[in-house]
Every structure is written in C-alpha cells, then in structure tokens.
Design an enzyme around this catalytic site. Structure first.
Site, PDB file in Angstrom:
ATOM      1  N   HIS A   1     115.820  16.579  58.391  1.00  0.00           N
ATOM      2  CA  HIS A   1     114.366  16.432  58.290  1.00  0.00           C
ATOM      3  C   HIS A   1     113.981  15.174  57.510  1.00  0.00           C
ATOM      4  CE1 HIS A   1     115.606  20.761  58.231  1.00  0.00           C
ATOM      5  NE2 HIS A   1     114.974  20.678  59.423  1.00  0.00           N
TER       6      HIS A   1
ATOM      7  N   CYS B   1      94.593  23.416  40.922  1.00  0.00           N
ATOM      8  CA  CYS B   1      94.144  24.147  39.729  1.00  0.00           C
ATOM      9  C   CYS B   1      93.783  23.240  38.561  1.00  0.00           C
ATOM     10  CB  CYS B   1      95.192  25.170  39.307  1.00  0.00           C
ATOM     11  SG  CYS B   1      96.772  24.432  38.815  1.00  0.00           S
TER      12      CYS B   1
ATOM     13  N   CYS C   1     112.936  19.912  50.463  1.00  0.00           N
ATOM     14  CA  CYS C   1     112.648  20.049  51.886  1.00  0.00           C
ATOM     15  C   CYS C   1     112.331  21.512  52.158  1.00  0.00           C
ATOM     16  CB  CYS C   1     113.851  19.599  52.721  1.00  0.00           C
ATOM     17  SG  CYS C   1     113.670  19.991  54.473  1.00  0.00           S
TER      18      CYS C   1
ATOM     19  N   CYS D   1     158.434  -5.092  15.079  1.00  0.00           N
ATOM     20  CA  CYS D   1     157.541  -3.974  14.766  1.00  0.00           C
ATOM     21  C   CYS D   1     156.099  -4.438  14.604  1.00  0.00           C
ATOM     22  CB  CYS D   1     158.029  -3.239  13.530  1.00  0.00           C
ATOM     23  SG  CYS D   1     158.545  -4.315  12.201  1.00  0.00           S
TER      24      CYS D   1
ATOM     25  N   HIS E   1     103.373  19.447  55.789  1.00  0.00           N
ATOM     26  CA  HIS E   1     104.035  18.337  55.104  1.00  0.00           C
ATOM     27  C   HIS E   1     105.267  18.903  54.410  1.00  0.00           C
ATOM     28  CE1 HIS E   1     100.084  15.807  54.802  1.00  0.00           C
ATOM     29  NE2 HIS E   1     100.571  15.901  56.043  1.00  0.00           N
TER      30      HIS E   1
ATOM     31  N   CYS F   1     101.425  12.561  52.083  1.00  0.00           N
ATOM     32  CA  CYS F   1     100.075  12.093  51.780  1.00  0.00           C
ATOM     33  C   CYS F   1      99.904  12.044  50.269  1.00  0.00           C
ATOM     34  CB  CYS F   1      99.026  13.030  52.395  1.00  0.00           C
ATOM     35  SG  CYS F   1      99.008  14.667  51.628  1.00  0.00           S
TER      36      CYS F   1
ATOM     37  N   HIS G   1     100.241  23.670  49.965  1.00  0.00           N
ATOM     38  CA  HIS G   1      99.884  22.409  50.634  1.00  0.00           C
ATOM     39  C   HIS G   1     100.868  22.120  51.772  1.00  0.00           C
ATOM     40  CE1 HIS G   1      98.759  18.163  51.193  1.00  0.00           C
ATOM     41  NE2 HIS G   1     100.061  17.882  51.133  1.00  0.00           N
TER      42      HIS G   1
ATOM     43  N   HIS H   1     158.739  -3.376   6.989  1.00  0.00           N
ATOM     44  CA  HIS H   1     158.656  -2.760   8.304  1.00  0.00           C
ATOM     45  C   HIS H   1     157.212  -2.334   8.527  1.00  0.00           C
ATOM     46  CE1 HIS H   1     159.788  -0.645  11.846  1.00  0.00           C
ATOM     47  NE2 HIS H   1     159.536   0.541  11.359  1.00  0.00           N
TER      48      HIS H   1
END
Lengths: 307, 487
Positions: free
Chosen positions: B8, B49, B94, B167, B81, B62, B75, B437
């Site tokens: 889609h 709302c 989707c 070393c 949509h 849109c 919506h 060392h």
C-alpha cells in the site's frame, strides 16, 4: 475541515503562556503534563525500536547464532595463565622471517638481530660517519677488522651454530659494560674486540694471501662490525656487487692511507649535544617538526629496558 | 532485512512520491528550521477534539492532524486515507496492514532531517542506531555465527612473544589493542588503505593485529613485522637497547598518524586544518600556555597539540596533585625574562599551562627516570591514581573561571561538559634503571582487568592495578560526543 484551525502568532502564544503560568496550580498541571508527555514519548520510542527490529528482521540478523564459546573459557587456576598455559613453563621458541633480510630468525632473538640487520642502534652514527669517511678516501684500509660472522649467532640454522654460540657468549661479555654505562669507552668498542679476538685483516696480508682468501670466502666488510664475512663466496647476505667492489679495492695495489683519520672520526663522542630540560610543552611542539631533537632529549629520560 | 514498507505504501509512493512524507517530517516530526518549529508549536492540535494528544498523527494524504485516541482512525476510515504518520518518531501506520510499517527510503529522509534539526538547534549529533546497508545485511544473513565478547572468555586477549627485550613494545601494543575507540575503529574495518597488501603500512599491520587478538587463537603472537615497520619509519629510535615504553608509544602514534594518510585522497586532505585521522581524533588534545607579563598584565596565549602529559612525580602523592601542580601558574623569575609584546621589553612573567581541549584518550607519563649531570636514578615514589578521573579542574575554561572568582557550576559551558575519564591501561616498569622489565594492566571490559607480561596473560583485580607503581597511565573518556559526518 482542511484548514489549520490554530492561527496564533508567536506573540499571542507567549502572552497566553505567561498568563496561564501566573496560576500556581496551572504551572503544576503543566509540569505534570510535560513529564507525562516525555515519559510517553520515551516509552513509545522503546516500543518502536523493538517493533522495528522484529518486523524488519534486524534483531534476528544482528543476534544471529551465538558461537559456542566453551573452548575460549578463561582458565582460572593459579598455576596457569588465562589460556591454560603453565606459568612455570617457557613458551617454545619459534622462527620468524626477518622482514629486512628474509632469513629465518629465532623469535626470541629477533630484536637484536633486526637492530644489526637494519644498521641501527648505538653504533649507527659511528657507522654512518665511517661510511662517509671511507667513501671520501679511496681506497680504504681495513686495518683492525674482523670477521663479520662473530656477531651473527642470531641466524637460525647453519652448520656453524654451536661454534657461533660459544663465540656469542664471549662477545656478549665484551659488550655488556658498554651498554650499562653509556659511556665514552664505547668508542673503543671495535678495537677492544680486535684485541680480544685477534684475527685476519686485509691490511696484514700479502697480496697472495688476500687473493687465496677471497677465493674461499665472501670477504665483504660489514659496516657495523668492520669484520670480514667468512661465509662462502655466494653468501646471501651480501650482493655480488658488494663482493666485486671489495675485490676491486682490496686486490688493487695501492697505498692505504687515511686509516687513522677514519678512526678518529669514528671516535668522536656519539652524542655530545647539550640537552635542555624536558618541559612538557616544548617537547610537544617538537614532535611534528624535529624528530632528532626528541631523540636527544629522550635519550636522557629513557630507562634501559633490558630484562 | 525487510524494510521496503508494504504494497500500500509502495502504491502511494508510486502515485505521489516521497514529498508528502518529507514535508510532514521536516515540519512536524523533526523541525529542521525555526519556521518549522513555529508551525509545529502553533498548529499541532487534534482537528477533531482540539487536544495536543495523546500521540498526535498526521494524515499522509491530506493536511489533517489528529490524536490516536480514535480521531486519526476515524479520519482514515471516512476519507479512505490509509496512511498516517506518527509525529514523535515519524513512523508510518498503514490501516490496511493494521500495523506500523518501515520503509528504507523514508527512514533515510528521517535521519537526514534529524541531523538538520540538531544543527538548527545548535546541538550535537543525536544518537541514531546502526542500520546495515544492503551488503552488510547480506553478509549478516550469510554468516550467522556471532562471536560475543564476555568477561569469561579469552576472546580479545593474546600473549605477545618477547623478541629479545621487547617488553616495552608488547606493553604499548596491549594498551593500543585495549583502547575502546581504537578497537571499534579497527574491528569496524574503517581503515581504507591505498598501500594495502604492500606490508608497508603500520595501520594495516595494527588492523591485522586486532583480527589476531579476536580470532580466539591462544598461542603468543610474534610482532616482528610491527617492530620492523616502526623502526623503519622512526629511525630516531636508537635500537632496542635504549628503548623506553613512553618513547615507543609516542613514536608509534607518530608513525600511525603518518600512515593514516595512506587511505586519504590528496583532494580530501584539509589544508591548514587539524588532521582528522583516527589517531588525532583519539589521542590529540590542546595544551594552552598563558604567559602573563608582571608589569602590564598582558597575556600571550599559545595552544599546542599534545599526545601525552609528562608529570613530575617528586613531591605530590597522587595523579590529581601532579596535574594540579602541572596546571599551576609558575613565576619564571628574573633569569628567564620574556619579551612582552605590549611593553616591547624583556620582563619577568608567569606561565601557566592548562588543557584547552581534552583528547578522548588521556595519556599520562610519570617521570620516574631522572637524569641529571650528577645522577641518573629511578624515582619509585608512590603516586596514587584513581579508576575514575574528572579532568574539569585542569581545563583552561575552568582555571580561568576560578581565577576571576566565578562559581563555575553556574557557568553555561559547564552544564554540558562532561570531562569524566576511566582508567583502562597502566604500564609499569619493574626493576632498576639499567635492568628492568615492563608489564601492562589492561581493562578488557568494565570491571575485567588482565595483567600482560609478554606471553603471559593473567587475571588481575582493580585493587592490584591501583596499587601498582604506574609509569604510563591511560584514561578513556567516559561519555563521548557524536561528531557529525555530513559527507
């Protein structure tokens, strides 16, 4: 419906904001609202990440299959290291191929070999000045020079190994005091060896002796030790060109001169430049520009790392 | 990896392209400009709302904002949509698949917008998790086995053969291999080299070493090629007898830094600008020197790059005390007058060193070897050093603020600065000046320390590390800032 309802200007928003924030309960409500919004956002963020990993297969791709790591488990016993090797036992020596001369070299003696092989070390400046001296005064005298083989105990393999090992011990005894003192007597190093070992030089030979000798041995004079190479005439350490050049200069009847001068030059103090105190900042500035300066300073602060 | 959206979404993209998503994302998800932020602040309320939530979404077909409490779904259903965008993270829902879907192309748009957003707000680069590209995803699928680094395995540890008093080299190599950021760089195969395979590049050699350390092999490694490369390119090292671990460390960084250029095209090199190679990114800091004229109080400031800080150990008993003394203003006295650029005559002055910028790895060299005309000696004085170190007190900005008596906790720059470091490697020198060392303690991961004595690797405790004498101390920055790579 398709228009933006809220058409407040920034100014309107600001005014309204201050108006609302006048009330303490509103401020508290707003703080709670903001906290809840952020909390929700963060939570949803975690969920999205998780969902994305599962849905796209990324989680599975990244996780793959865990390798069986039992064979890599750290050994936890006091008498072994983490790999399970006994801490008492020495590791077996191995050979490595020298990147400079492509010869197999015993790994535990690689560093001393490489130092010599690359013509570095304490003697390098001396060697360099000798090279310059000998280049400028032709033909060169080879007075007081010994076989290069003496120092080559680090070559792995070879039929002379036992014999060489004995000589190496002798050589080490000769060299040790010089290492520790960093002192002036190092200048005599070559002569000391010559006295101790005696030995053939081209200088003391007759033309015939030289000729006979050079039919049997390589004879190239090492620039480190100033000794002749006693390997076969096809020794791989020196090139045909070196042998040819040597034979040309040694067998041609010419008066040797400038031997003393060359020696004098070699005997100049190895590093007599004044050393400044080691301020951290000035040293840093040196770093990109002048490596030799660093050397001078560092030489002073370097402890000897011998074991 | 399945990140090509859904049928889609693909139909939608075929019809309208990616522009609708770009616009919604740039204005209402990651605001890439001041304008965008204004739009989002004034208009992101639910069209049904009037509330600012919960979880605002925008229709992709849109201009319509609505909350997730039923209005955006309503919506989608009435207008047919099917796709809408979550405004917090920019993910697409989707309604036909009834799930959030992920699309590579959209994801790339989102990432570039997030960078722009941070830039327009003057903030650092935000964290974005790693996403494999197509080739990487293929490789991950083909090679399913994963090697994990855990505190219980020897993966990442390897003994190093002593090549005859080497070393000093073994300790420095162990330190470099256990430098967290360097490890990430090399295991991520980030070094691209034009000299590859020639055996002449030290960076390539170190890259191979990392593979060896993480290969799971247990036998000691022989570093003969590395030694040869370093001696070839740092001729001033006067042979192995004179070697000092600190000197070798600096020389190694220098050769690595020069060889990093092997992978850089000439055109990419920045002129006059600071080198940006991995070595400089990790190890280079800026040392500020302020010389103040005692007559006119004029300040002459210079900043020099540094790779390590050498500290006097006679006197102070802790690393912090050493650093405090290092950054203290020092009166230069009448014997060392400096020409003041203002007074134009030689004046007595004070000099102060501070840290202008901090490197990611802070390396401290305790000057335990004293050489003077009278005496050469090793100073074995105890100097304590912490596992966690805050470098803030030694920063130029902090010192300046203290000098003028400002409470630094309220300075704006202090709020964002995090200068905490944690110890990850300690090199020790055992024995005397002439015969000694070197051994190293390295941290494999947090709380997991090992002692490296040439071929011998044994477990160590943090206590043991902190109680050791300390010759070279290596600290890694705890919190890293992300740097933007816009190329």
């Amino acid at each position: 419906m398709n228009t933006i309802i809220s058409e407040l200007s920034m100014n309107d928003l600001n005014n309204k904001f201050f108006e609302i924030m006048q009330s303490e309960s509103n401020a508290e409500e707003a703080a709670n609202f903001i906290f809840d919004s952020i909390f929700d956002d963060v939570t949803v963020g975690f969920l999205f990440e998780f969902h994305h990993g599962l849905k796209t297969g990324l989680t599975d791709l990244i996780e793959g299959e865990k390798e069986d790591d039992d064979v890599y488990k750290i050994v936890n016993t006091p008498e072994c290291d983490v790999f399970g090797f006994s801490i008492m036992k020495k590791t077996p020596d191995s050979n490595c191929s020298c990147p400079n001369c492509d010869r197999p070299v015993s790994a535990t003696r690689f560093a001393p070999h490489l130092e010599k092989c690359m013509g570095m070390g304490r003697n390098s400046s001396r060697i360099a000045s000798r090279r310059i001296a000998s280049n400028s005064r032709e033909p060169t005298s080879y007075a007081g020079l010994l076989s290069d083989d003496e120092d080559d105990a680090d070559w792995a393999g070879g039929s002379l190994q036992n014999d060489r090992r004995k000589r190496r011990i002798k050589n080490n005894n000769n060299r040790k005091p010089n290492k520790l003192h960093n002192g002036n007597n190092r200048n005599n190093n070559g002569n000391q060896n010559a006295d101790a070992d005696g030995g053939a030089t081209y200088e003391t030979m007759t033309a015939n002796e030289k000729k006979n000798l050079l039919l049997q041995i390589c004879g190239v004079v090492s620039e480190h030790t100033k000794k002749l190479c006693t390997r076969s005439t096809r020794c791989p350490q020196h090139t045909e060109e070196q042998r040819r050049a040597l034979r040309t200069s040694v067998l041609e009847p010419s008066t040797p001169e400038g031997a003393g001068a060359a020696g004098d030059e070699a005997g100049s103090p190895p590093d007599s430049s004044p050393s400044s105190s080691c301020s951290s900042s000035s040293r840093k500035r040196d770093r990109h520009r002048a490596p030799p300066k660093i050397k001078n300073k560092r030489e002073r602060i370097s402890p000897n790392s011998r074991e | 990896m399945n990140d090509s959206g859904c049928i889609h979404l693909n139909n939608f993209k075929a019809a309208k392209g990616t522009n609708p998503y770009k616009i919604v994302h740039a204005f209402f998800v990651s605001c890439t400009s001041f304008e965008a932020r204004r739009y989002k602040a004034t208009s992101c309320l639910c069209f049904a709302c009037g509330q600012p939530g919960p979880r605002m979404h925008s229709c992709l077909h849109c201009i319509y904002f609505a909350c997730y409490a039923g209005h955006i779904q309503e919506h989608a259903k009435t207008k047919k949509h099917f796709l809408y965008v979550d405004l917090s993270y920019g993910n697409v829902y989707c309604t036909q698949c009834q799930d959030y879907i992920y699309d590579r192309e959209f994801n790339e748009i989102a990432r570039s917008h997030r960078l722009k957003e941070a830039k327009s707000l003057g903030m650092g680069v935000p964290f974005m998790s790693w996403l494999p590209n197509t080739n990487e995803a293929l490789a991950l699928r083909r090679l399913r086995k994963r090697r994990l680094i855990s505190p219980h395995t020897t993966i990442g540890l390897r003994g190093l053969q002593n090549l005859g008093s080497t070393c000093f080299m073994n300790c420095i190599v162990q330190t470099l291999i256990h430098t967290p950021l360097l490890r990430d760089y090399f295991l991520g195969e980030r070094h691209k080299c034009k000299a590859q395979g020639s055996g002449k590049c030290l960076v390539c050699e170190v890259s191979k070493l990392f593979q060896e350390f993480y290969s799971g092999a247990k036998t000691p490694l022989t570093l003969h090629r590395l030694l040869h490369l370093i001696w070839t390119h740092a001729r001033h090292l006067a042979g192995y007898e004179q070697q000092d671990a600190h000197e070798f460390f600096i020389a190694t960084l220098d050769v690595l830094h020069r060889h990093c250029m092997n992978g850089v095209e000439d055109s990419e090199r920045k002129e006059n600008d600071r080198c940006n190679c991995i070595i400089d990114q990790i190890f280079t800091g800026g040392l500020q020197s302020d010389v103040v004229c005692t007559a006119c109080s004029g300040v002459s400031t210079t900043i020099d790059p540094f790779w390590d800080i050498s500290l006097d150990v006679a006197g102070p008993g802790s690393l912090q005390a050493c650093l405090e003394r290092f950054t203290r203003a020092e009166h230069l006295g009448s014997a060392a007058k400096i020409k003041c650029s203002k007074c134009r005559v030689y004046r007595e002055s004070t000099k102060q060193l501070t840290l202008e910028t901090l490197p990611i790895v802070a390396s401290f060299h305790l000057k335990r070897f004293e050489h003077s005309s009278q005496i050469d000696r090793k100073i074995s004085a105890f100097v304590s050093f912490p596992a966690e170190l805050d470098m803030t007190p030694f920063m130029s900005s902090h010192r300046r603020a203290v000098d003028v008596g400002v409470d630094n906790n309220n300075a704006p720059e202090a709020i964002f600065e995090d200068n905490r470091y944690s110890l990850f490697a300690v090199v020790n020198h055992l024995g005397s000046l002439d015969a000694g060392h070197y051994t190293a303690y390295v941290r494999q991961m947090k709380g997991s320390w090992f002692k490296c004595d040439d071929h011998m690797i044994t477990r160590a405790s943090l206590r043991e590390v902190l109680d050791s004498e300390g010759y070279l101390l290596f600290y890694h920055k705890t919190v890293l800032d992300y740097e933007c790579d816009l190329s």
